[in-house]
Scaffold this active site. Structure first.
Site, PDB file in Angstrom:
ATOM      1  N   ALA A  70       0.795  -1.230   0.000  1.00  0.00           N
ATOM      2  CA  ALA A  70       0.000   0.000   0.000  1.00  0.00           C
ATOM      3  C   ALA A  70       0.824   1.274   0.000  1.00  0.00           C
ATOM      4  O   ALA A  70       0.258   2.365   0.002  1.00  0.00           O
ATOM      5  CB  ALA A  70      -0.929   0.002   1.222  1.00  0.00           C
ATOM      6  N   SER A  71       2.131   1.162  -0.014  1.00  0.00           N
ATOM      7  CA  SER A  71       2.953   2.356   0.201  1.00  0.00           C
ATOM      8  C   SER A  71       3.305   3.116  -1.065  1.00  0.00           C
ATOM      9  O   SER A  71       3.815   4.233  -0.993  1.00  0.00           O
ATOM     10  CB  SER A  71       4.259   1.969   0.920  1.00  0.00           C
ATOM     11  OG  SER A  71       4.998   1.046   0.147  1.00  0.00           O
ATOM     12  N   ASN A 109      -1.865  -7.028  -4.030  1.00  0.00           N
ATOM     13  CA  ASN A 109      -1.187  -6.097  -4.928  1.00  0.00           C
ATOM     14  C   ASN A 109       0.337  -6.174  -4.848  1.00  0.00           C
ATOM     15  O   ASN A 109       1.018  -6.001  -5.855  1.00  0.00           O
ATOM     16  CB  ASN A 109      -1.641  -4.667  -4.615  1.00  0.00           C
ATOM     17  CG  ASN A 109      -0.745  -3.632  -5.257  1.00  0.00           C
ATOM     18  OD1 ASN A 109      -0.776  -3.424  -6.460  1.00  0.00           O
ATOM     19  ND2 ASN A 109       0.066  -2.971  -4.439  1.00  0.00           N
ATOM     20  N   SER A 133      -1.202  -8.381 -14.502  1.00  0.00           N
ATOM     21  CA  SER A 133      -0.508  -7.593 -15.521  1.00  0.00           C
ATOM     22  C   SER A 133      -0.818  -8.189 -16.882  1.00  0.00           C
ATOM     23  O   SER A 133      -1.077  -9.396 -17.000  1.00  0.00           O
ATOM     24  CB  SER A 133       1.001  -7.628 -15.280  1.00  0.00           C
ATOM     25  OG  SER A 133       1.696  -7.060 -16.383  1.00  0.00           O
ATOM     26  N   TYR A 161       9.174 -11.945 -13.413  1.00  0.00           N
ATOM     27  CA  TYR A 161       7.974 -11.197 -13.044  1.00  0.00           C
ATOM     28  C   TYR A 161       6.776 -11.684 -13.844  1.00  0.00           C
ATOM     29  O   TYR A 161       5.710 -11.977 -13.286  1.00  0.00           O
ATOM     30  CB  TYR A 161       8.202  -9.708 -13.298  1.00  0.00           C
ATOM     31  CG  TYR A 161       6.968  -8.852 -13.112  1.00  0.00           C
ATOM     32  CD1 TYR A 161       6.528  -8.490 -11.844  1.00  0.00           C
ATOM     33  CD2 TYR A 161       6.241  -8.407 -14.221  1.00  0.00           C
ATOM     34  CE1 TYR A 161       5.395  -7.704 -11.676  1.00  0.00           C
ATOM     35  CE2 TYR A 161       5.109  -7.619 -14.055  1.00  0.00           C
ATOM     36  CZ  TYR A 161       4.694  -7.266 -12.788  1.00  0.00           C
ATOM     37  OH  TYR A 161       3.566  -6.492 -12.636  1.00  0.00           O
ATOM     38  N   ALA A 162       6.935 -11.804 -15.166  1.00  0.00           N
ATOM     39  CA  ALA A 162       5.825 -12.242 -16.017  1.00  0.00           C
ATOM     40  C   ALA A 162       5.352 -13.636 -15.618  1.00  0.00           C
ATOM     41  O   ALA A 162       4.145 -13.896 -15.509  1.00  0.00           O
ATOM     42  CB  ALA A 162       6.252 -12.211 -17.483  1.00  0.00           C
ATOM     43  N   ALA A 163       6.297 -14.532 -15.403  1.00  0.00           N
ATOM     44  CA  ALA A 163       5.935 -15.913 -15.071  1.00  0.00           C
ATOM     45  C   ALA A 163       5.246 -16.015 -13.716  1.00  0.00           C
ATOM     46  O   ALA A 163       4.256 -16.747 -13.560  1.00  0.00           O
ATOM     47  CB  ALA A 163       7.187 -16.788 -15.091  1.00  0.00           C
ATOM     48  N   LYS A 183       3.645 -13.592 -12.042  1.00  0.00           N
ATOM     49  CA  LYS A 183       2.337 -12.950 -12.058  1.00  0.00           C
ATOM     50  C   LYS A 183       1.308 -13.855 -12.737  1.00  0.00           C
ATOM     51  O   LYS A 183       0.131 -13.878 -12.346  1.00  0.00           O
ATOM     52  CB  LYS A 183       2.409 -11.601 -12.771  1.00  0.00           C
ATOM     53  CG  LYS A 183       3.205 -10.549 -12.022  1.00  0.00           C
ATOM     54  CD  LYS A 183       2.614 -10.215 -10.665  1.00  0.00           C
ATOM     55  CE  LYS A 183       1.535  -9.173 -10.757  1.00  0.00           C
ATOM     56  NZ  LYS A 183       1.072  -8.732  -9.407  1.00  0.00           N
TER      57      LYS A 183
END
Length: 254
Positions: free
Chosen positions: A14-15, A87, A144, A159-161, A163
């Protein structure tokens, strides 16, 4: 606006960026918010300034998934949240195929722990507790567009994998628990106006080059993602459960 009055929402990460925008929007919609942060307490405090009396900050380092049970216990100290917004995530700009083996291993290990294991454990604990309490609940995963189209950033392969992995887990929860009144959605943004996207653009031609490829000629404002999350958190779109909601300004249509 009081669409979420009486509801409690947990927002991870949340930051800054999307998480900060969602936190603020949930408060503005009347919700009570539990705002998770890693190290940036100041950023989380800034996100809750519109209604600090309805917000609570809880810190946890998701790089250590073993902390999740204690984190969840602290989250639930004043009662179960009604909605979990998964998130928090990390996207390193190196650690791709062309990088050395040690960097590759470290990047994949970190991405797996933060982007998959931690949010999956939170989903598990939330669903189990909602079921035990006979409660309905909502899960909103911030995904994403790279989960379905891949990424042009060579350093963001992990990151892609990862997510994609947590998106699949979220949709599995939706399929298995719709009958229990537990709704789960994935929001899949394109290029968002955040520092993370700026850093990624630097690996793929720069901000101007990335912007030139977008039909609307602009990056997605985090506030638009936040407004969509508020609507989903309201429970008014029950039959959207399981859906992946693209928000990319027509840059990727499927």
């Amino acid at each position: 606006m009081t669409m979420l009055e009486g509801r409690t929402v947990l927002v991870t990460g949340a930051s800054k960026g999307i998480g900060a925008a969602i936190t603020t929007a949930m408060l503005d919609a009347g919700a009570r918010v539990i705002a998770h942060y890693g190290r940036d307490r100041a950023g989380a405090e800034a996100a809750i300034t519109s209604a600090p009396d309805r917000a609570r900050l809880v810190s946890a380092d998701f790089a250590d998934p073993a902390c999740i049970p204690a984190f969840w216990a602290e989250v639930c100290a004043e009662g179960l949240p009604d909605v979990l917004v998964n998130n928090a995530a990390i996207m390193r700009q190196a650690g791709g195929i062309a990088d050395d083996a040690a960097l590759w291993d470290d990047t994949w290990d970190e991405a797996w722990r933060i982007n998959v294991l931690a949010p999956a454990q939170l989903m598990r604990l939330a669903v189990r507790d909602w079921l035990a309490a006979g409660r309905q609940g909502g899960i909103i995963g911030i995904g994403s567009w790279v989960t379905t189209r891949g990424t042009t950033n060579p350093g963001a392969i992990a990151y892609a994998a990862t997510k994609a992995a947590i998106a699949a887990a979220t949709k599995t929860v939706a399929r298995n628990h719709a009958k229990d009144g537990i709704l789960a959605y994935v929001i899949a943004p394109g290029v968002v106006a955040t520092q993370m996207s700026v850093e990624s653009a630097e690996r793929t031609g720069g901000v101007a080059a990335v912007t030139a490829q977008l039909p609307m000629g602009e990056w997605v404002p985090p506030q638009e993602i936040a407004e969509l999350a508020v609507f989903l958190a309201s429970g008014r779109a029950r039959h959207l459960t399981g859906a992946t909601l693209d928000i990319n300004g027509a840059a990727y249509i499927r």
